[in-house]
Design an enzyme around this catalytic site. Structure first.
Site, PDB file in Angstrom:
ATOM      1  N   CYS A  13     -20.034   7.056  -5.554  1.00 41.35           N
ATOM      2  CA  CYS A  13     -21.007   8.000  -5.433  1.00 41.35           C
ATOM      3  C   CYS A  13     -21.197   8.909  -6.607  1.00 41.35           C
ATOM      4  O   CYS A  13     -19.866   8.906  -7.741  1.00 41.35           O
ATOM      5  CB  CYS A  13     -20.366   9.509  -4.737  1.00 41.35           C
ATOM      6  SG  CYS A  13     -18.329  10.417  -5.056  1.00 41.35           S
ATOM      7  N   HIS A  42      -9.745   9.396  -4.756  1.00 34.83           N
ATOM      8  CA  HIS A  42      -8.439   8.351  -3.708  1.00 34.83           C
ATOM      9  C   HIS A  42      -8.922   7.252  -3.883  1.00 34.83           C
ATOM     10  O   HIS A  42      -9.556   7.040  -2.897  1.00 34.83           O
ATOM     11  CB  HIS A  42      -7.916   9.755  -2.228  1.00 34.83           C
ATOM     12  CG  HIS A  42      -7.730  10.667  -2.354  1.00 34.83           C
ATOM     13  ND1 HIS A  42      -7.879  11.482  -1.434  1.00 34.83           N
ATOM     14  CD2 HIS A  42      -6.596  11.372  -2.562  1.00 34.83           C
ATOM     15  CE1 HIS A  42      -7.423  12.817  -1.302  1.00 34.83           C
ATOM     16  NE2 HIS A  42      -6.493  12.218  -2.482  1.00 34.83           N
ATOM     17  N   GLU A 127      -8.856  18.869  -0.527  1.00 32.67           N
ATOM     18  CA  GLU A 127      -9.917  19.525  -0.888  1.00 32.67           C
ATOM     19  C   GLU A 127     -10.319  20.729   0.175  1.00 32.67           C
ATOM     20  O   GLU A 127     -10.489  21.985  -0.186  1.00 32.67           O
ATOM     21  CB  GLU A 127     -11.484  18.789  -0.377  1.00 32.67           C
ATOM     22  CG  GLU A 127     -12.393  19.476  -0.683  1.00 32.67           C
ATOM     23  CD  GLU A 127     -13.388  18.779   0.200  1.00 32.67           C
ATOM     24  OE1 GLU A 127     -13.693  17.270  -0.226  1.00 32.67           O
ATOM     25  OE2 GLU A 127     -14.657  19.513   0.483  1.00 32.67           O
ATOM     26  N   CYS A 199     -21.670  16.420   1.803  1.00 31.11           N
ATOM     27  CA  CYS A 199     -22.100  15.740   1.027  1.00 31.11           C
ATOM     28  C   CYS A 199     -23.066  14.720   1.718  1.00 31.11           C
ATOM     29  O   CYS A 199     -23.226  13.693   2.155  1.00 31.11           O
ATOM     30  CB  CYS A 199     -21.057  15.193  -0.130  1.00 31.11           C
ATOM     31  SG  CYS A 199     -20.773  13.611   0.086  1.00 31.11           S
ATOM     32  N   SER A 227      -8.598   8.069   1.540  1.00 33.89           N
ATOM     33  CA  SER A 227      -9.570   8.326   1.228  1.00 33.89           C
ATOM     34  C   SER A 227     -10.269   9.139   3.024  1.00 33.89           C
ATOM     35  O   SER A 227     -10.085   8.104   3.510  1.00 33.89           O
ATOM     36  CB  SER A 227     -10.186   7.045   0.497  1.00 33.89           C
ATOM     37  OG  SER A 227     -11.944   7.845   0.624  1.00 33.89           O
ATOM     38  N   ASN A 229     -13.671   9.913   3.053  1.00 32.38           N
ATOM     39  CA  ASN A 229     -14.685   9.329   4.098  1.00 32.38           C
ATOM     40  C   ASN A 229     -14.727   8.167   4.112  1.00 32.38           C
ATOM     41  O   ASN A 229     -14.870   7.467   4.399  1.00 32.38           O
ATOM     42  CB  ASN A 229     -15.829   9.958   2.746  1.00 32.38           C
ATOM     43  CG  ASN A 229     -15.480   8.610   1.562  1.00 32.38           C
ATOM     44  OD1 ASN A 229     -16.260   7.759   1.305  1.00 32.38           O
ATOM     45  ND2 ASN A 229     -14.787   8.837   0.320  1.00 32.38           N
TER      46      ASN A 229
HETATM   47 FE1  SF4 Z   1     -18.599  11.757  -3.977  1.00 29.60          FE
HETATM   48 FE2  SF4 Z   1     -19.040  13.697  -2.164  1.00 29.60          FE
HETATM   49 FE3  SF4 Z   1     -16.377  13.604  -2.720  1.00 29.60          FE
HETATM   50 FE4  SF4 Z   1     -18.463  14.601  -4.410  1.00 29.60          FE
HETATM   51  S1  SF4 Z   1     -18.534  15.476  -2.043  1.00 29.60           S
HETATM   52  S2  SF4 Z   1     -17.175  13.831  -4.733  1.00 29.60           S
HETATM   53  S3  SF4 Z   1     -20.610  13.233  -3.872  1.00 29.60           S
HETATM   54  S4  SF4 Z   1     -17.878  11.716  -1.474  1.00 29.60           S
END
Ligand code: SF4
Length: 320
Positions: A13, A42, A127, A199, A227, A229
């Site tokens: 991304c 990650h 995060e 996001c 990771s 996501n």
């Molecule tokens: Fe990528 Fe979304 Fe993480 Fe930003 S918030 S680094 S766009 S996955």
């Protein structure tokens, strides 16, 4: 024979592109070592490559020598970490994704408005630690973490009429909608972000996997265990009743996962390089895979600029 189908979009991304470029540019301009607080993104392959170029990954700032250059990872950091770096006079480049910074600004705004804040996210994720640590408790109030619907009932806030919510950027869109609905039932005046915190990259990759699973028997997600996501992508396959496997690269694949399967779908989390996807596809072809067509998907054009000191121009989102 087994068809190989690729999700689209997949992989890097704009925030990951930018974070990696920040480390590379800092190394090019200032030379090794460049310290990076936490894995900049990650992904094991990415981190090992940057380590090979001279990046030194640390978990806390007290591991960074005086006068050194340090980069904050894409996941963001707390105010305490920002303050400590300032106090110690470290040269900082901030690779926090701008979409995480947006969430930090929402937390700050809610605190200034006198609201308690609820963060939907996964405990222990960097995060979440960074976002929780952006809440200015000196203004009074608190920030509470909610992981699932079961956490909502037990929430303890100062004023149920004055609560704001934010989320981690890489959550499951569907699970988060359920938690949000439960919060809105409990706090009817809940203040929500103007634009979703999950996001665009997370949303698009989840939508792409939902399409992918309609056409395949098994899903391979390229991404590291850490990771968030990438894990969410694997879960989507599981929810659709298809086996899903999260792999760092081709060596993690097991031939027996594909025995008797007609089609395998391949995707990659936002921190996983396309090179690894291609290596996974190559291994699947050695095992009888054919094709490797992409599902039609949403085009992405998001680009985040590098910090001015590192390079004035933008870097492009290179989802192939
Ligand atoms: Fe990528 Fe979304 Fe993480 Fe930003 S918030 S680094 S766009 S996955």
């Amino acid at each position: 024979m087994m068809d190989v189908i690729l999700a689209n979009p997949r992989g890097f991304c704009a925030g990951v592109d930018r974070a990696i470029a920040i480390v590379e540019q800092a190394l090019a301009q200032f030379g090794a070592p460049i310290y990076v607080r936490h894995e900049v993104v990650h992904n094991k392959f990415v981190v090992d490559r940057l380590r090979g170029l001279g990046a030194v990954f640390v978990e806390e700032l007290d591991e960074v020598p005086a006068g050194a250059t340090v980069i904050f990872s894409a996941h963001g950091v707390s105010k305490a970490v920002q303050d400590e770096a300032r106090r110690r006079g470290l040269r900082v480049f901030d690779a926090t994704c701008p979409l995480v910074t947006k969430v930090h600004m929402e937390v700050t705004r809610y605190a200034r408005e006198g609201r308690d804040v609820i963060l939907i996210g996964h405990e222990g994720h960097p995060e979440v630690e960074g976002t929780m640590g952006q809440f200015d408790a000196s203004l009074g109030g608190r920030i509470c973490l909610v992981e699932d619907v079961g956490d909502v009932e037990g929430l303890d806030v100062r004023d149920p009429e004055s609560v704001g919510v934010v989320t981690q950027t890489t959550l499951s869109v569907d699970d988060t909608a359920e938690v949000l609905a439960a919060l809105q039932r409990r706090f009817p005046t809940l203040r929500t972000p103007r634009k979703e915190d999950i996001c665009y990259a997370t949303q698009n990759r989840q939508d792409a996997v939902k399409k992918l699973v309609e056409n395949c028997d098994v899903v391979v997600v390229v991404g590291s265990q850490s990771s968030s996501n990438s894990n969410r992508l694997r879960e989507i396959a599981a929810k659709a009743g298809k086996p899903g496997y999260l792999v760092d690269g081709p060596d993690d694949l097991r031939a027996e996962w594909f025995a008797g399967k007609q089609s395998v779908g391949v995707t990659a989390g936002a921190s996983a390089p396309e090179l690894l996807v291609q290596r996974v596809v190559a291994r699947l072809k050695e095992w009888g895979g054919q094709g490797a067509d992409e599902v039609v998907g949403r085009a992405e054009s998001v680009v985040f600029a590098l910090p001015r000191e590192l390079r004035p121009g933008p870097v492009s989102s290179s989802t192939p």
